[in-house]
Design an enzyme around this catalytic site. Sequence first.
Site, PDB file in Angstrom:
ATOM      1  CG  ASP A 155      15.921   4.396 -53.956  1.00  0.00           C
ATOM      2  OD1 ASP A 155      15.722   4.932 -54.910  1.00  0.00           O
ATOM      3  OD2 ASP A 155      16.659   4.513 -53.232  1.00  0.00           O
TER       4      ASP A 155
ATOM      5  CG  ASP B 107      18.150   9.292 -56.782  1.00  0.00           C
ATOM      6  OD1 ASP B 107      17.560   8.135 -56.471  1.00  0.00           O
ATOM      7  OD2 ASP B 107      18.201  10.215 -55.757  1.00  0.00           O
TER       8      ASP B 107
END
Length: 465
Positions: A347, A141
Site C-alpha cells: 500500500d 493512493d
Amino acid sequence: MASSHLRLLVLSCSLFFISLGSTEHNFVVVPTSSFASEPACSTVSHVTSEPRRASMPLVHRHGPCAPTGSYAVKPSLAERLRRDRARRNRIMSKVSGRMSTTLSDASVSIPTALGDAVGTLEYVVTLSIGTPAVEQTMLIDTGSDLSWIQCNPCSSSECYPQKDPLFDPSKSSTYNTISCDSDACKQLIGDHYGAGCTNGASDASLCQYGIKYGSGETTVGLYSTETLTLKQGVTVPDFSFGCGLHQHGEFDKFDGLLGLGGASESLVSQTSHTYGGAFSYCLPPGNGTSGFLTLGAPSNNTGFVFTPMHQFPGVSTFYMVTLTGISVGGKKLDIPPAVFSNGMIIDSGTIITGLPATAYSALRSEFRNAMSAYPLLPPTNNGLDTCYNFAGHSNVTVPKVSLTFNGGATIDLDVPSGVLIDDCLAFVGGNSDNTIGIIGNVNQRTFEVLYDTGRGNVGFRSGAC
C-alpha cells in the site's frame, strides 16, 4: 619453516578479511547527518521516456520539492502514526467484512465502509483536468479507487483551502455529468461509492458519489467525466471522477485524490485498454528528492524481481503479495511459513509496515541485537517500540533488512530510509498471527514498485529514484 609460517599468516589474514567483508556487506554505515531533514529540493528527473508509458514526477507533500503553494506544516511523528493506525484499522475492517451501513451527511447517504485515512497520504503528482487544462495537485493512493477533486461552486464552508484554484466545470468544453440511471452510476453504487441522486429541477437526476475516510473526513459531489491530462500530449478522454462539492474534515490543501486501486473506478482500470492495467511508482528516499508515477509496464524487465499478485476475495481495491521470509544483517529469521499465509497488502498510503505478531517479534529481537551498540529508548505511545538515541555518534551501523516473497523474489530495503523512521524501526506487530499484513511506504522507498494486473505480478527494481 619461516615461509610456511608466513603463508599460514597470509592465509589466516585473508580468511579474516573475507569474513569481515561478508559481514560488512550485510550492514551499512550511515552518517547521522543524513538523518536530518533536507534544507532544499535537490530533485533529479527519474521520469521514463518510453513512448508506451506515461510518466510524471512524484514528490512528498510536506517536502521542499512539493509544488509551490504553502502546504500545511508537516504533522508530528505521533500524529502521523495516529492517522496511520486509523488507516490500518480501516483496511483490516474492509478485508474482514466488518463494515458499517451508512452515515447521513450533506443530505445524502455515505457508505462508511469506504476510504481509509487521507491524512496518511504523503505523495503527490501534478496533473491537469478539463479543456482548457487546469493544473491540479493530487495525492496518490493504491488503497482508493475513485479519484476526486474540489469543484466550483463550493463555498469556503463546504470546501477546504487548496493549493490551486478550484476546478470550474462550467469553463470546460469537455465536462459532463453522469445520469443516475446510467450503467456507470449503477457500477458506482455496486462498488459502494454511490451517494444517491440529485433532486434538481431537470428531468434527469444526476449521480452522486460519497466517501467517508477512516479518520472521519467526507467528500460528496457529482460523479462526472472529463479529459484528464497526464503530461503534455498524453490525455485520458472521458475520465470518470468525483467533482467534490461538500468536504468535511481535516483535509490539508491538496487539490484532490488519484485512486490507483484495483476496482473499476480507478485510473488504472479506466486506462487498462491503453496501459494494460500496469502502473509503477518510485517513492524517493527523502522529502527533498523526487520520484515518479508511471502508467504502463516497462518494455523489458531488466533489474526487476517479481512475485505473484493476488486480491482478497470480494475486495478488488487492494493488491496483495505473499511474504515468505525476513532476514536481518544477512541472518534469515526463524519464522514458520504459516505465519505469512494470510498475505500482505502492499500500500502506498500506509506509512509503517504491519507484520503478524510472531514475525514482528523475531524481527525486533534480531534488529535489537544488531543495534546493541546504541541506547534503546523506552517505548512510547506512538506504536513504535524500537527507537534509538544516536546522540554523540557521527556514524551509525545499521543492518540490512531483506524481505523474501513467494517465488523467491528478495529485496534489500534501502538503508536507512527504508528501515528507519525518525530513528525508529519502521515496523509494528499485530495482536496475533491470524492477520493480514501491510507493507507500508517506508519499506518501499527507492524501489520502482510495478503493479502489473495484466500479468498478475508485482515487481521491484532497486535504486530507481
